[in-house]
Design a protein around this motif. Structure first.
Motif, PDB file in Angstrom:
ATOM      1  N   ASP A  11       0.832  -1.197   0.000  1.00 62.61           N
ATOM      2  CA  ASP A  11       0.000   0.000   0.000  1.00 62.61           C
ATOM      3  C   ASP A  11       0.873   1.256   0.000  1.00 62.61           C
ATOM      4  OD1 ASP A  11      -3.060   0.867   0.708  1.00 62.61           O
ATOM      5  OD2 ASP A  11      -1.623   2.237   1.615  1.00 62.61           O
ATOM      6  N   TRP A  12       1.948   1.243   0.800  1.00 59.99           N
ATOM      7  CA  TRP A  12       2.868   2.383   0.812  1.00 59.99           C
ATOM      8  C   TRP A  12       3.405   2.676  -0.595  1.00 59.99           C
ATOM      9  CZ3 TRP A  12       6.372   0.835   5.572  1.00 59.99           C
ATOM     10  CH2 TRP A  12       5.651   1.049   6.745  1.00 59.99           C
ATOM     11  N   GLN A  13       3.806   1.614  -1.290  1.00 63.53           N
ATOM     12  CA  GLN A  13       4.357   1.788  -2.638  1.00 63.53           C
ATOM     13  C   GLN A  13       3.320   2.403  -3.578  1.00 63.53           C
ATOM     14  OE1 GLN A  13       5.694  -2.121  -3.768  1.00 63.53           O
ATOM     15  NE2 GLN A  13       7.497  -2.063  -2.445  1.00 63.53           N
ATOM     16  N   GLU A  14       2.100   1.902  -3.509  1.00 61.20           N
ATOM     17  CA  GLU A  14       1.047   2.398  -4.398  1.00 61.20           C
ATOM     18  C   GLU A  14       0.694   3.852  -4.090  1.00 61.20           C
ATOM     19  OE1 GLU A  14      -2.080  -0.375  -3.772  1.00 61.20           O
ATOM     20  OE2 GLU A  14      -1.039  -2.046  -4.781  1.00 61.20           O
ATOM     21  N   GLU A  15       0.582   4.169  -2.794  1.00 59.23           N
ATOM     22  CA  GLU A  15       0.242   5.547  -2.421  1.00 59.23           C
ATOM     23  C   GLU A  15       1.396   6.502  -2.733  1.00 59.23           C
ATOM     24  OE1 GLU A  15      -2.598   7.149  -1.085  1.00 59.23           O
ATOM     25  OE2 GLU A  15      -3.447   5.299  -1.899  1.00 59.23           O
ATOM     26  N   SER A  16       2.629   6.017  -2.600  1.00 60.20           N
ATOM     27  CA  SER A  16       3.788   6.862  -2.913  1.00 60.20           C
ATOM     28  C   SER A  16       3.778   7.251  -4.392  1.00 60.20           C
ATOM     29  CB  SER A  16       5.089   6.126  -2.575  1.00 60.20           C
ATOM     30  OG  SER A  16       5.206   5.913  -1.186  1.00 60.20           O
ATOM     31  N   LYS A  17       3.487   6.281  -5.263  1.00 59.31           N
ATOM     32  CA  LYS A  17       3.419   6.569  -6.689  1.00 59.31           C
ATOM     33  C   LYS A  17       2.265   7.524  -6.992  1.00 59.31           C
ATOM     34  CE  LYS A  17       5.374   2.124  -8.159  1.00 59.31           C
ATOM     35  NZ  LYS A  17       5.090   0.828  -8.838  1.00 59.31           N
ATOM     36  N   LYS A  18       1.141   7.312  -6.323  1.00 62.45           N
ATOM     37  CA  LYS A  18      -0.048   8.126  -6.571  1.00 62.45           C
ATOM     38  C   LYS A  18       0.164   9.576  -6.132  1.00 62.45           C
ATOM     39  CE  LYS A  18      -3.790   6.073  -5.415  1.00 62.45           C
ATOM     40  NZ  LYS A  18      -4.903   5.521  -4.587  1.00 62.45           N
ATOM     41  N   ARG A  19       0.850   9.769  -5.005  1.00 58.93           N
ATOM     42  CA  ARG A  19       1.017  11.105  -4.437  1.00 58.93           C
ATOM     43  C   ARG A  19       2.317  11.785  -4.850  1.00 58.93           C
ATOM     44  NH1 ARG A  19      -2.281  11.945   0.482  1.00 58.93           N
ATOM     45  NH2 ARG A  19      -3.776  10.213   0.589  1.00 58.93           N
ATOM     46  N   GLY A  20       3.228  11.014  -5.458  1.00 60.63           N
ATOM     47  CA  GLY A  20       4.488  11.596  -5.878  1.00 60.63           C
ATOM     48  C   GLY A  20       5.422  11.940  -4.734  1.00 60.63           C
ATOM     49  N   LYS A  21       5.223  11.307  -3.615  1.00 59.66           N
ATOM     50  CA  LYS A  21       6.112  11.506  -2.460  1.00 59.66           C
ATOM     51  C   LYS A  21       6.091  10.233  -1.630  1.00 59.66           C
ATOM     52  CE  LYS A  21       2.588  13.374   0.654  1.00 59.66           C
ATOM     53  NZ  LYS A  21       2.222  14.482   1.565  1.00 59.66           N
ATOM     54  N   ARG A  22       7.072  10.081  -0.782  1.00 55.07           N
ATOM     55  CA  ARG A  22       7.150   8.852  -0.002  1.00 55.07           C
ATOM     56  C   ARG A  22       6.059   8.810   1.057  1.00 55.07           C
ATOM     57  NH1 ARG A  22      12.397   5.485   1.054  1.00 55.07           N
ATOM     58  NH2 ARG A  22      11.395   3.569   1.737  1.00 55.07           N
ATOM     59  N   VAL A  23       5.257   7.765   1.032  1.00 55.53           N
ATOM     60  CA  VAL A  23       4.234   7.525   2.041  1.00 55.53           C
ATOM     61  C   VAL A  23       4.719   6.425   2.963  1.00 55.53           C
ATOM     62  CG1 VAL A  23       1.888   6.674   2.447  1.00 55.53           C
ATOM     63  CG2 VAL A  23       2.327   8.288   0.580  1.00 55.53           C
ATOM     64  N   ASP A  24       4.539   6.627   4.238  1.00 52.11           N
ATOM     65  CA  ASP A  24       5.060   5.697   5.225  1.00 52.11           C
ATOM     66  C   ASP A  24       4.126   5.701   6.434  1.00 52.11           C
ATOM     67  OD1 ASP A  24       7.048   3.880   6.046  1.00 52.11           O
ATOM     68  OD2 ASP A  24       7.970   5.395   7.317  1.00 52.11           O
ATOM     69  N   GLY A  25       4.326   4.768   7.325  1.00 52.96           N
ATOM     70  CA  GLY A  25       3.594   4.769   8.581  1.00 52.96           C
ATOM     71  C   GLY A  25       2.217   4.134   8.499  1.00 52.96           C
ATOM     72  N   LEU A  26       1.656   3.894   9.671  1.00 56.43           N
ATOM     73  CA  LEU A  26       0.352   3.254   9.804  1.00 56.43           C
ATOM     74  C   LEU A  26      -0.388   3.934  10.949  1.00 56.43           C
ATOM     75  CD1 LEU A  26      -1.599   0.838   9.153  1.00 56.43           C
ATOM     76  CD2 LEU A  26      -0.328  -0.476  10.859  1.00 56.43           C
ATOM     77  N   THR A  27      -1.610   4.351  10.693  1.00 56.28           N
ATOM     78  CA  THR A  27      -2.467   4.909  11.740  1.00 56.28           C
ATOM     79  C   THR A  27      -3.430   3.820  12.198  1.00 56.28           C
ATOM     80  OG1 THR A  27      -2.345   7.202  10.983  1.00 56.28           O
ATOM     81  CG2 THR A  27      -4.273   6.589  12.254  1.00 56.28           C
ATOM     82  N   VAL A  28      -3.407   3.536  13.492  1.00 52.14           N
ATOM     83  CA  VAL A  28      -4.239   2.472  14.061  1.00 52.14           C
ATOM     84  C   VAL A  28      -5.299   3.087  14.966  1.00 52.14           C
ATOM     85  CG1 VAL A  28      -4.289   0.413  15.524  1.00 52.14           C
ATOM     86  CG2 VAL A  28      -2.369   0.792  13.965  1.00 52.14           C
ATOM     87  N   ILE A  29      -6.549   2.675  14.757  1.00 58.66           N
ATOM     88  CA  ILE A  29      -7.636   3.023  15.667  1.00 58.66           C
ATOM     89  C   ILE A  29      -7.950   1.762  16.465  1.00 58.66           C
ATOM     90  CG2 ILE A  29     -10.004   3.848  15.881  1.00 58.66           C
ATOM     91  CD1 ILE A  29      -9.661   5.169  13.130  1.00 58.66           C
ATOM     92  N   PHE A  30      -7.586   1.771  17.721  1.00 58.05           N
ATOM     93  CA  PHE A  30      -7.714   0.595  18.582  1.00 58.05           C
ATOM     94  C   PHE A  30      -9.012   0.738  19.383  1.00 58.05           C
ATOM     95  CE2 PHE A  30      -6.551  -2.229  22.147  1.00 58.05           C
ATOM     96  CZ  PHE A  30      -6.008  -3.301  21.455  1.00 58.05           C
TER      97      PHE A  30
END
Length: 426
Positions: free
Chosen positions: A147-166
Motif C-alpha cells: 500500500d505504501w508503494q502504491e500511495e507513494s506513486k499516486k502522491r508523488g512523495k514517499r508515504v510511510d507509517g500506519l495509523t491504528v484506531i484501537f
C-alpha cells in the motif's frame, strides 16, 4: 536506492546554534550498520528503511544488526516473501480475526481499525495454529508495504507509517485470560521485531475502566518511543480522529461518512467484526493450557486454595480445566473468621471448555478459590489450574496513562458507557 529521500529529524539546537553532531552520528551509524548486515541485506531496504532498524534500537549498531539478522532468518523460515502470492489464512481467521483497513489518513498512510473488544482470542487459539496466526498478521504487514508503494506513486512523495484506531468497545475482564493476552502480545512483538517503526500513531477509543490494568500487563513490551505514539481518547474521539483522517476515509460509526455498499456504518466488508468463534471450528488436538498446577479433588470433598490480597483494587484471576467431568467452582473471602461469598459456587463444564475469569478485590484478606466435588460420590476430579493475584495500578502508571489522554478529563474511560468492566467486585 529509492527516489524518495530520508526525512531526518531537525537538528537539536543550543542557544539557537545547531548542535551539529546528532545527524552526523546517525549517518556514521548507518554506514557501520550496512557493513555489518551486508551479507543479508534485503535489496528493497534503502537507507530510509535501514534507519528504522537503527531507531528501533536507539542507534546501537550491534543491537540493530542482531535484530535485522534475526528478522531475515525469521522471514526465510516463514516464507514471508511469498505470503502475498501464495498464502491464504484459514477460514476461521478470515471470518473471526477482527479488524481491517478502511482507508488512508491525510498524509496517505493506511488506517487500520482493530476491534479488540470483539476479539475472541480463546476461540481463535482453539481453532487455528500459532503459525497461522503469525502468518496472517505478517500478511497484513506485507500488504501495508504494498500500500505504501502504491500511495507513494499516486502522491508523488514517499508515504510511510500506519495509523491504528484501537477500538476497545466491549472489552471486559475476559480479556485478562492469560494465554489469550500472551498470544496477542506475542503477535504484537513479532510485528515490531520484523517491521520496526511501522506504526505512526495509535488512537485508543472507547477505553474501558479495565484499560489501566491491561496497559499495566502490556507495558513491559511497550518502548518509550511506542508509548509516545499512543493517544487515549475514551468515548469522545470523533473530532480528534477527523483532525488526522478525512471523513470520506473513516467509517460512520467512528465519526466519518464511509459505509459499506449496503449502507452498513461499521464497514463490515473492510473491518472484520469478529465475534464468538463457533465450536465447530475448534481443533480437537489443541491444548493451550501449559504450565498449570495439577490437583485431584477427592470424591465428596472440596479443594480450597488460599490467596492473600494485601492491596485493595487487586485482581484475582484464574483459569482451569478438568478431565472428563464437571466440577463446582466458587470464590470466598475470609476476614476475621467470617466467610463472605465473592462468587457463588456452581457447577461448570470445564471438561468441555476451559474456564477462566477474574474478580476485583476491593477488600483485603484471604481469598479462597474453591473446587467443589462434594456432589460426586463416585469419582475424584483431576483439575489443572492457574490462579494469580495482580496488584492494582499504582500512581506512577496512572500518571503515565494520563499523559496519553487527549481529553480534558482525569479518567476518560470512567465515563464511557459503551464498555463495562464485567468482573465481580467485593
Amino acid at each position: 536506492m529509492s527516489k524518495y529521500t530520508l526525512q531526518h529529524e531537525p537538528e537539536p539546537q543550543s542557544n539557537g546554534v545547531p548542535a551539529g553532531g546528532k545527524l552526523a552520528k546517525r549517518e556514521a551509524a548507518l554506514i557501520k550498520f550496512k557493513d555489518k548486515i551486508a551479507d543479508v541485506h534485503k535489496a528493497s531496504h534503502d537507507d530510509y528503511v535501514l534507519h528504522k532498524w537503527l531507531k528501533a534500537r536507539a542507534y546501537d549498531v550491534d543491537k540493530a544488526a542482531d535484530m535485522y539478522r534475526t528478522s531475515m532468518a525469521y522471514r526465510q523460515k516463514m516464507g514471508v516473501d511469498r505470503l502475498t502470492a501464495e498464502y491464504q489464512p484459514p477460514e476461521v481467521l478470515k471470518k473471526y480475526l477482527t479488524g481491517g483497513f478502511c482507508g488512508h489518513d491525510k498524509e496517505g498512510s493506511p488506517v487500520r481499525v482493530e476491534l479488540y473488544g470483539h476479539l475472541d482470542m480463546k476461540g481463535l487459539m482453539y481453532s487455528a495454529k500459532k503459525v497461522d496466526l503469525e502468518k496472517t498478521k505478517l500478511l497484513q504487514c506485507e500488504n501495508t508495504l504494498k500500500d505504501w508503494q502504491e500511495e507513494s506513486k499516486k502522491r508523488g512523495k514517499r508515504v510511510d507509517g500506519l495509523t491504528v484506531i484501537f477500538d476497545m468497545e466491549g472489552v471486559s475482564s475476559k480479556m485478562l485470560w492469560r494465554p489469550g493476552l500472551q498470544m496477542y502480545l506475542h503477535l504484537v512483538k513479532v510485528l515490531e521485531d520484523n517491521y520496526p517503526e511501522m506504526m505512526k500513531r495509535m488512537f485508543v477509543v472507547n477505553a474501558p475502566r479495565i484499560f489501566p490494568l491491561l496497559y499495566k500487563l502490556a507495558r513491559p513490551l511497550i518502548s518509550e518511543d511506542m508509548k509516545n505514539k499512543i493517544h487515549v481518547l475514551g468515548g469522545h474521539f470523533k473530532d480528534t480522529l477527523l483532525q488526522y483522517i478525512d471523513a470520506e476515509e473513516l467509517p460512520v460509526y467512528l465519526g466519518g461518512v464511509k459505509t459499506d455498499p449496503d449502507g452498513n456504518p461499521r464497514c463490515a466488508t473492510m473491518i472484520c467484526p469478529g465475534g464468538e468463534v463457533p465450536r465447530e471450528y475448534f481443533l480437537q488436538d489443541k491444548d493451550n493450557e501449559d504450565q498449570l498446577e495439577v490437583a485431584t479433588v477427592p470424591r465428596g470433598d472440596k479443594l480450597c486454595l488460599p490467596y492473600e490480597v494485601t492491596k485493595p483494587g487487586s485482581v484475582l484471576r484464574w483459569e482451569f480445566k478438568t478431565e472428563d467431568f464437571d466440577i463446582g467452582f466458587g470464590v470466598q473471602l475470609l476476614r476475621e473468621g467470617v466467610k463472605e461469598t465473592v462468587r457463588a459456587t456452581e457447577r461448570v463444564n470445564s471438561h468441555i471448555v476451559p474456564e477462566d475469569g477474574s474478580v476485583t478485590c476491593h477488600k483485603t484478606g484471604t481469598y479462597e478459590v474453591v473446587f467443589d466435588n462434594a456432589f460426586s460420590w463416585a469419582r475424584g476430579k483431576r483439575v489443572q489450574y492457574m490462579v494469580e493475584v495482580i496488584g492494582p495500578v499504582d500512581e506512577g502508571m496512572h500518571s503515565e496513562i494520563k499523559h496519553m489522554l487527549t481529553e480534558n478529563t482525569d479518567l476518560a474511560w470512567e465515563s464511557n458507557a459503551n464498555s463495562k468492566d464485567e468482573s465481580t467486585t467485593l
